[in-house]
Design a protein around this motif. Structure first.
Motif, PDB file in Angstrom:
ATOM      1  N   SER A   1      -3.065 -27.999 -30.484  1.00  0.00           N
ATOM      2  CA  SER A   1      -3.561 -26.650 -30.233  1.00  0.00           C
ATOM      3  C   SER A   1      -2.434 -25.624 -30.270  1.00  0.00           C
ATOM      4  O   SER A   1      -1.267 -25.946 -29.999  1.00  0.00           O
ATOM      5  CB  SER A   1      -4.253 -26.591 -28.878  1.00  0.00           C
ATOM      6  OG  SER A   1      -3.302 -26.683 -27.830  1.00  0.00           O
ATOM      7  N   TYR A   2      -2.789 -24.374 -30.586  1.00  0.00           N
ATOM      8  CA  TYR A   2      -1.806 -23.296 -30.586  1.00  0.00           C
ATOM      9  C   TYR A   2      -1.208 -23.125 -29.199  1.00  0.00           C
ATOM     10  O   TYR A   2      -0.006 -22.841 -29.065  1.00  0.00           O
ATOM     11  CB  TYR A   2      -2.467 -21.977 -31.025  1.00  0.00           C
ATOM     12  CG  TYR A   2      -2.747 -21.895 -32.508  1.00  0.00           C
ATOM     13  CD1 TYR A   2      -1.728 -21.589 -33.405  1.00  0.00           C
ATOM     14  CD2 TYR A   2      -4.022 -22.111 -33.010  1.00  0.00           C
ATOM     15  CE1 TYR A   2      -1.983 -21.500 -34.767  1.00  0.00           C
ATOM     16  CE2 TYR A   2      -4.294 -22.032 -34.366  1.00  0.00           C
ATOM     17  CZ  TYR A   2      -3.266 -21.724 -35.247  1.00  0.00           C
ATOM     18  OH  TYR A   2      -3.506 -21.640 -36.589  1.00  0.00           O
ATOM     19  N   TYR A   3      -2.032 -23.268 -28.166  1.00  0.00           N
ATOM     20  CA  TYR A   3      -1.558 -23.111 -26.794  1.00  0.00           C
ATOM     21  C   TYR A   3      -0.476 -24.141 -26.483  1.00  0.00           C
ATOM     22  O   TYR A   3       0.582 -23.800 -25.935  1.00  0.00           O
ATOM     23  CB  TYR A   3      -2.734 -23.264 -25.821  1.00  0.00           C
ATOM     24  CG  TYR A   3      -2.334 -23.171 -24.364  1.00  0.00           C
ATOM     25  CD1 TYR A   3      -2.105 -21.936 -23.757  1.00  0.00           C
ATOM     26  CD2 TYR A   3      -2.173 -24.333 -23.604  1.00  0.00           C
ATOM     27  CE1 TYR A   3      -1.721 -21.857 -22.428  1.00  0.00           C
ATOM     28  CE2 TYR A   3      -1.792 -24.261 -22.271  1.00  0.00           C
ATOM     29  CZ  TYR A   3      -1.567 -23.023 -21.688  1.00  0.00           C
ATOM     30  OH  TYR A   3      -1.170 -22.943 -20.374  1.00  0.00           O
TER      31      TYR A   3
ATOM     32  N   HIS B   1       0.400 -26.424 -36.441  1.00  0.00           N
ATOM     33  CA  HIS B   1      -0.982 -26.684 -36.013  1.00  0.00           C
ATOM     34  C   HIS B   1      -1.761 -27.402 -37.105  1.00  0.00           C
ATOM     35  O   HIS B   1      -2.457 -28.395 -36.844  1.00  0.00           O
ATOM     36  CB  HIS B   1      -1.672 -25.370 -35.663  1.00  0.00           C
ATOM     37  CG  HIS B   1      -3.162 -25.483 -35.551  1.00  0.00           C
ATOM     38  ND1 HIS B   1      -3.796 -26.120 -34.505  1.00  0.00           N
ATOM     39  CD2 HIS B   1      -4.149 -25.056 -36.401  1.00  0.00           C
ATOM     40  CE1 HIS B   1      -5.109 -26.074 -34.700  1.00  0.00           C
ATOM     41  NE2 HIS B   1      -5.357 -25.438 -35.842  1.00  0.00           N
ATOM     42  N   GLU B   2      -1.647 -26.913 -38.339  1.00  0.00           N
ATOM     43  CA  GLU B   2      -2.388 -27.515 -39.440  1.00  0.00           C
ATOM     44  C   GLU B   2      -1.898 -28.926 -39.753  1.00  0.00           C
ATOM     45  O   GLU B   2      -2.674 -29.796 -40.144  1.00  0.00           O
ATOM     46  CB  GLU B   2      -2.276 -26.632 -40.686  1.00  0.00           C
ATOM     47  CG  GLU B   2      -3.020 -25.304 -40.538  1.00  0.00           C
ATOM     48  CD  GLU B   2      -2.846 -24.415 -41.750  1.00  0.00           C
ATOM     49  OE1 GLU B   2      -1.992 -24.739 -42.629  1.00  0.00           O
ATOM     50  OE2 GLU B   2      -3.538 -23.370 -41.837  1.00  0.00           O
TER      51      GLU B   2
ATOM     52  N   LEU C   1       4.517 -16.865 -35.699  1.00  0.00           N
ATOM     53  CA  LEU C   1       3.105 -17.100 -35.990  1.00  0.00           C
ATOM     54  C   LEU C   1       2.925 -18.040 -37.177  1.00  0.00           C
ATOM     55  O   LEU C   1       2.059 -18.919 -37.161  1.00  0.00           O
ATOM     56  CB  LEU C   1       2.398 -15.767 -36.248  1.00  0.00           C
ATOM     57  CG  LEU C   1       2.269 -14.836 -35.034  1.00  0.00           C
ATOM     58  CD1 LEU C   1       1.666 -13.492 -35.444  1.00  0.00           C
ATOM     59  CD2 LEU C   1       1.432 -15.483 -33.939  1.00  0.00           C
TER      60      LEU C   1
ATOM     61  N   LEU D   1       3.738 -21.562 -35.976  1.00  0.00           N
ATOM     62  CA  LEU D   1       2.660 -22.140 -35.193  1.00  0.00           C
ATOM     63  C   LEU D   1       1.493 -22.565 -36.082  1.00  0.00           C
ATOM     64  O   LEU D   1       0.911 -23.637 -35.884  1.00  0.00           O
ATOM     65  CB  LEU D   1       2.172 -21.131 -34.149  1.00  0.00           C
ATOM     66  CG  LEU D   1       3.154 -20.814 -33.010  1.00  0.00           C
ATOM     67  CD1 LEU D   1       2.634 -19.677 -32.149  1.00  0.00           C
ATOM     68  CD2 LEU D   1       3.408 -22.051 -32.153  1.00  0.00           C
ATOM     69  N   LYS D   2       1.190 -21.755 -37.069  1.00  0.00           N
ATOM     70  CA  LYS D   2       0.095 -22.066 -37.987  1.00  0.00           C
ATOM     71  C   LYS D   2       0.393 -23.341 -38.775  1.00  0.00           C
ATOM     72  O   LYS D   2      -0.460 -24.234 -38.896  1.00  0.00           O
ATOM     73  CB  LYS D   2      -0.140 -20.899 -38.939  1.00  0.00           C
ATOM     74  CG  LYS D   2      -1.282 -21.100 -39.938  1.00  0.00           C
ATOM     75  CD  LYS D   2      -1.479 -19.834 -40.764  1.00  0.00           C
ATOM     76  CE  LYS D   2      -2.643 -20.008 -41.750  1.00  0.00           C
ATOM     77  NZ  LYS D   2      -2.326 -20.987 -42.794  1.00  0.00           N
TER      78      LYS D   2
ATOM     79  N   LEU E   1       1.416 -25.874 -28.616  1.00  0.00           N
ATOM     80  CA  LEU E   1       2.601 -25.684 -29.460  1.00  0.00           C
ATOM     81  C   LEU E   1       3.449 -24.508 -28.990  1.00  0.00           C
ATOM     82  O   LEU E   1       4.677 -24.601 -28.946  1.00  0.00           O
ATOM     83  CB  LEU E   1       2.180 -25.479 -30.915  1.00  0.00           C
ATOM     84  CG  LEU E   1       1.520 -26.689 -31.590  1.00  0.00           C
ATOM     85  CD1 LEU E   1       0.987 -26.306 -32.961  1.00  0.00           C
ATOM     86  CD2 LEU E   1       2.507 -27.845 -31.707  1.00  0.00           C
ATOM     87  N   LEU E   2       2.810 -23.410 -28.637  1.00  0.00           N
ATOM     88  CA  LEU E   2       3.564 -22.239 -28.179  1.00  0.00           C
ATOM     89  C   LEU E   2       4.298 -22.551 -26.885  1.00  0.00           C
ATOM     90  O   LEU E   2       5.490 -22.254 -26.745  1.00  0.00           O
ATOM     91  CB  LEU E   2       2.622 -21.050 -27.983  1.00  0.00           C
ATOM     92  CG  LEU E   2       3.281 -19.752 -27.489  1.00  0.00           C
ATOM     93  CD1 LEU E   2       4.341 -19.284 -28.476  1.00  0.00           C
ATOM     94  CD2 LEU E   2       2.232 -18.671 -27.268  1.00  0.00           C
TER      95      LEU E   2
ATOM     96  N   GLU F   1       6.532 -31.882 -31.840  1.00  0.00           N
ATOM     97  CA  GLU F   1       5.194 -31.976 -31.274  1.00  0.00           C
ATOM     98  C   GLU F   1       4.733 -33.423 -31.122  1.00  0.00           C
ATOM     99  O   GLU F   1       3.835 -33.718 -30.331  1.00  0.00           O
ATOM    100  CB  GLU F   1       4.198 -31.206 -32.155  1.00  0.00           C
ATOM    101  CG  GLU F   1       3.860 -31.824 -33.498  1.00  0.00           C
ATOM    102  CD  GLU F   1       4.874 -31.516 -34.592  1.00  0.00           C
ATOM    103  OE1 GLU F   1       4.598 -31.839 -35.765  1.00  0.00           O
ATOM    104  OE2 GLU F   1       5.942 -30.958 -34.267  1.00  0.00           O
TER     105      GLU F   1
END
Length: 372
Positions: free
Chosen positions: A25-27, A19-20, A12, A15-16, A29-30, A53
């Motif tokens: 998007s979180y979707y 993302h930042e 988590l 991902l955070k 990246l996951l 990414e």
């Protein structure tokens, strides 16, 4: 259960952070990370450091992760031989035996020894005796099993005053040899490397090395599979890329052209440049002089060391030709960032050829390295 919670928390946070940084998007990246973890065994650290990414198909397809690299190097560079590359004194002996160009070894100091000869010493008096007998007035001192430029001391001048041996370092510090020998670990004393005029212009305070990645095949022929360069910064005596703070670039295997010049200030802190930010010397598009001769010599180096079949060579370019600064039997993966593509296919191709012989019983690697 506790370990599972730690893993979820780490995922988590990863991902955070990504993302930042990227705005993805979180979707995305996951799903992207899970796919790469399944297909390439990519770790969270690798995904973050190499900014997957933002990477295109070629980089993704050719990148070699640590988990993919391990089994290949277990076979290509067996455990029983890895000390050839990892112990700098042993490296000197093997390179000397194979007539491979290297720095001159002045002295090997090991505090646990009790015998001495023209280059082996075990205490302060015997080290001074060796250095005096060879009229050494400048040198490089290295710990025997460090890497990434750690434990390197460049001595510009040595003065023997009465019973003292005074060392004047490249950074202006002055030490007594006794102060260095208080550290209870083996050391080597070797000659200072003199670069070509072209390489001095890049950055004069450090040896600016070329990392050649080579592989050896059952036919006895070697191949250069990737090349990248490390340029130092003023005031630094090493050019290491691992921690950042230097300049790196890819080198075209066929032509010796320097390209993809990058200012690397640490993971996630890179920017493309064309000139050295300190000296102002143009780097992008420059051709390394005497390139065909350099390549021929490096291929001979690999063909002369069949014990290690995939080597990362740190090579200095001197007026006399390429000179081995260090051999790496288990290298990091940073160079793929600068080349902007990986070496997965090349390493796995070499691995498959040797694996086939192992299955046929023609070679044995039962003493291969274990990372368990």
């Amino acid at each position: 259960m506790r370990n599972r919670r730690k893993m979820i928390k780490a995922l988590l946070l990863f991902l955070k952070d990504v993302h930042e940084k990227s705005g993805k998007s979180y979707y995305f990246l996951l799903n992207d990370f899970v796919h790469l973890k399944k297909t390439k065994k990519i770790s969270i650290e690798e995904y973050t450091n190499f900014e997957f990414e933002n990477q295109g198909r070629e980089f993704r397809d050719t990148f070699m992760s640590e988990m993919e690299q391990r089994p290949c190097l277990d076979l290509l560079n067996p455990k029983k031989y890895y000390t050839i590359a990892r112990n700098k004194y042993f490296s000197h002996l093997f390179l000397e035996a194979k007539s491979i160009r290297k720095s001159e070894l002045y002295c090997y100091y090991h505090p646990e020894g009790r015998l001495k000869n023209d280059h082996v010493a075990y205490d302060y008096e015997s080290v001074v005796e060796v250095l005096k007998s060879k009229e050494v007035h400048s040198c490089v001192i290295k710990t025997t099993e460090s890497s990434h430029g750690d434990g390197v001391i460049v001595v510009n001048k040595i003065k023997y005053i009465n019973e003292k041996c005074i060392l004047y370092l490249f950074n202006g510090r002055v030490l007594e040899l006794k102060d260095i020998l208080k550290e209870y670990e083996p050391l080597i004393f070797e000659s200072v490397i003199s670069q070509t005029e072209q390489f001095k212009k890049f950055n004069s305070s450090s040896v600016n090395t070329v990392r050649f990645m080579t592989t050896l095949y059952p036919t006895g022929n070697a191949k250069i599979i990737a090349i990248w360069m490390k340029f130092g910064r003023p005031g630094a005596c090493v050019d290491n890329a691992g921690a950042g703070g230097n300049i790196d670039a890819a080198v075209d295997i066929e032509t010796g052209k320097i390209y993809n010049v990058t200012q690397f200030n640490g993971w996630g802190k890179t920017k493309p440049i064309t000139h050295h930010p300190d000296s102002g010397v143009l780097l992008e598009g420059i051709f390394i002089e005497n390139w065909e001769d350099i390549k021929r010599d490096v291929l001979r180096f690999q063909e002369s060391l069949p014990y290690l079949k995939a080597i990362g060579w740190d090579i200095a370019i001197t007026p006399e030709g390429p000179l081995v600064v260090e051999m790496n039997d288990y290298w990091d993966r940073t160079g793929q960032l600068f080349i902007r593509k990986g070496w997965k296919k090349e390493i796995q191709d070499c691995y498959e050829q040797w694996k086939k012989l192992e299955k046929e019983g023609k070679v044995s690697y039962k003493m291969g390295r274990s990372y368990e």
